[in-house]
Design a protein around this motif. Structure first.
Motif, PDB file in Angstrom:
ATOM      1  N   ASP A  99       0.830  -1.203   0.000  1.00  0.00           N
ATOM      2  CA  ASP A  99       0.000   0.000   0.000  1.00  0.00           C
ATOM      3  C   ASP A  99       0.866   1.256   0.000  1.00  0.00           C
TER       4      ASP A  99
ATOM      5  N   LYS B  70       2.199   1.644  -3.509  1.00  0.00           N
ATOM      6  CA  LYS B  70       1.134   2.127  -4.396  1.00  0.00           C
ATOM      7  C   LYS B  70       0.955   3.629  -4.272  1.00  0.00           C
ATOM      8  N   THR B  71       0.937   4.130  -3.030  1.00  0.00           N
ATOM      9  CA  THR B  71       0.741   5.558  -2.800  1.00  0.00           C
ATOM     10  C   THR B  71       1.897   6.371  -3.371  1.00  0.00           C
TER      11      THR B  71
ATOM     12  N   GLN C  87       1.618   6.576  -7.148  1.00  0.00           N
ATOM     13  CA  GLN C  87       0.525   7.440  -7.596  1.00  0.00           C
ATOM     14  C   GLN C  87       0.876   8.920  -7.446  1.00  0.00           C
TER      15      GLN C  87
ATOM     16  N   ILE D 284       7.448  -1.043  -9.309  1.00  0.00           N
ATOM     17  CA  ILE D 284       7.183  -1.490  -7.942  1.00  0.00           C
ATOM     18  C   ILE D 284       8.467  -1.860  -7.210  1.00  0.00           C
TER      19      ILE D 284
ATOM     20  N   ASP E 299      -9.225   5.873  -8.105  1.00  0.00           N
ATOM     21  CA  ASP E 299      -8.242   5.705  -7.036  1.00  0.00           C
ATOM     22  C   ASP E 299      -7.097   6.708  -7.172  1.00  0.00           C
TER      23      ASP E 299
ATOM     24  N   GLY F 282      -0.217   2.995 -10.447  1.00  0.00           N
ATOM     25  CA  GLY F 282      -0.455   2.248  -9.217  1.00  0.00           C
ATOM     26  C   GLY F 282      -1.406   1.087  -9.386  1.00  0.00           C
TER      27      GLY F 282
ATOM     28  N   PRO G  88       0.404  -2.415  -8.417  1.00  0.00           N
ATOM     29  CA  PRO G  88       0.471  -2.679  -6.972  1.00  0.00           C
ATOM     30  C   PRO G  88      -0.900  -2.835  -6.329  1.00  0.00           C
ATOM     31  N   ARG G  89      -1.923  -2.176  -6.889  1.00  0.00           N
ATOM     32  CA  ARG G  89      -3.281  -2.402  -6.370  1.00  0.00           C
ATOM     33  C   ARG G  89      -3.700  -3.844  -6.616  1.00  0.00           C
TER      34      ARG G  89
ATOM     35  N   ARG H 297      -1.982  -5.999  -4.244  1.00  0.00           N
ATOM     36  CA  ARG H 297      -2.376  -5.815  -2.846  1.00  0.00           C
ATOM     37  C   ARG H 297      -3.824  -6.209  -2.586  1.00  0.00           C
TER      38      ARG H 297
END
Length: 309
Positions: free
Chosen positions: A41, A44-45, A48, A58, A237, A277, A280-281, A284
């Motif tokens: 997470d 991912k942030t 983004q 990643i 997102d 992202g 990775p979403r 995750r």
């Protein structure tokens, strides 16, 4: 293929588990997910928010975070993330069961359309009550660089929430509420519909039939169901993250809202920026849902079995 009560020659009625039990089952699943998947997470942030294209992917993002800030940085924002997931899944599972109870026909059956509607309503509920304020705090913490508290603007979850309210008002905790509502509503609409159908297709499991899937079976159907939402809601997102990361202390907001961001991001960075992202979403969310359903199905299955005894 899971456990099933011995046949007595009688037709069992559908066992509808209480929304409170489903709420409890979801909260336990949320605790398990948070402990396992926080690093993804954080990555991912960061991806983004990476307008300067500092990270190439990643693995590169994870390596840079560890090299520059230490491995502990991959668990930044864990406290709000874990609390958020626990409350979110409790609310999601409970309200979905509640909305489903309102939409069932006299025989207790639930059509696909009504199942989709219940999931969408549950997603909206969780987005407004739990998800948005917790994600604002989490994202503000995750976007900070470094480990020295003295140099960080936000010292922790409580400090961050207090400072946001002080500088931006209470509504600052609901920055990005509109895309969060759209993302979560669509996600849960897809998730509950797909999980029910994958249970039936893969394992001939019908909701309320008194069977309890094995954990690996719940993980497989939960993982598969959770792949739909991130693809459908990727742009929401990204926009949510951008809006939540905006701070008044940084000057005038770059994005005025959902529609403004939806126009500016692809115009300035290309259409694919709306799907930053996404990988990775997908790395995750489906594994997270696999964990949640493996736990929650065991709990709800226990109570379903008791109703069939």
């Amino acid at each position: 293929m899971g456990t099933k009560p011995e046949s007595t020659g009688e037709v069992h009625k559908t066992a509808v588990v209480s929304p409170f039990i489903k709420s409890f089952a979801g909260s336990i699943g949320g605790v398990a997910e948070a402990g396992c998947l926080q690093p993804m997470d954080v990555i991912k942030t960061r991806l983004q928010l990476d307008k300067a294209k500092q990270y190439t992917g990643i693995v590169n993002c994870g390596k840079q975070i560890i090299a520059q800030e230490g491995a502990k940085s991959l668990w930044k924002g864990l406290t709000p993330f874990a609390t958020h997931l626990t409350l979110k899944y409790a609310l999601r599972m409970g309200t979905n069961a509640f909305y489903q109870s309102l939409l069932r026909d006299q025989s207790g059956a639930l059509s696909d359309g009504r199942r989709l509607a219940a999931g969408f309503a549950a997603g909206i509920t969780e987005a407004l009550i739990v998800v948005t304020p917790f994600e604002v705090v989490k994202i503000r913490l995750q976007q900070q660089r470094g480990l020295t508290k003295e140099l960080l603007r936000y010292k922790g979850p409580v400090h961050a929430a207090g400072l946001i309210v002080k500088e931006e008002g209470i509504l600052g905790l609901w920055s990005g509420a509109a895309p969060t509502v759209m993302r979560n509503g669509t996600n849960q609409m897809c998730l509950f519909w797909a999980k029910n159908n994958f249970d039936r297709i893969f394992f001939n499991k019908e909701e309320g039939d008194g069977r309890t899937l094995q954990p690996w079976q719940s993980m497989l159907s939960g993982f598969s169901a959770a792949c739909l939402g991130p693809v459908a809601t990727g742009p929401f997102d990204v926009i949510k993250t951008r809006l939540m990361a905006q701070q008044k202390s940084d000057g005038p907001a770059r994005y005025a809202g959902l529609l403004d961001a939806l126009v500016k991001i692809p115009r300035e960075e290309g259409i694919l920026a709306l799907y930053r992202g996404l990988l990775p979403r997908l790395m995750r969310i489906p594994p997270g849902q696999a964990i949640v359903w493996a736990v929650s199905d065991q709990i709800t299955g226990y109570f379903e079995n008791r109703q069939h005894q």
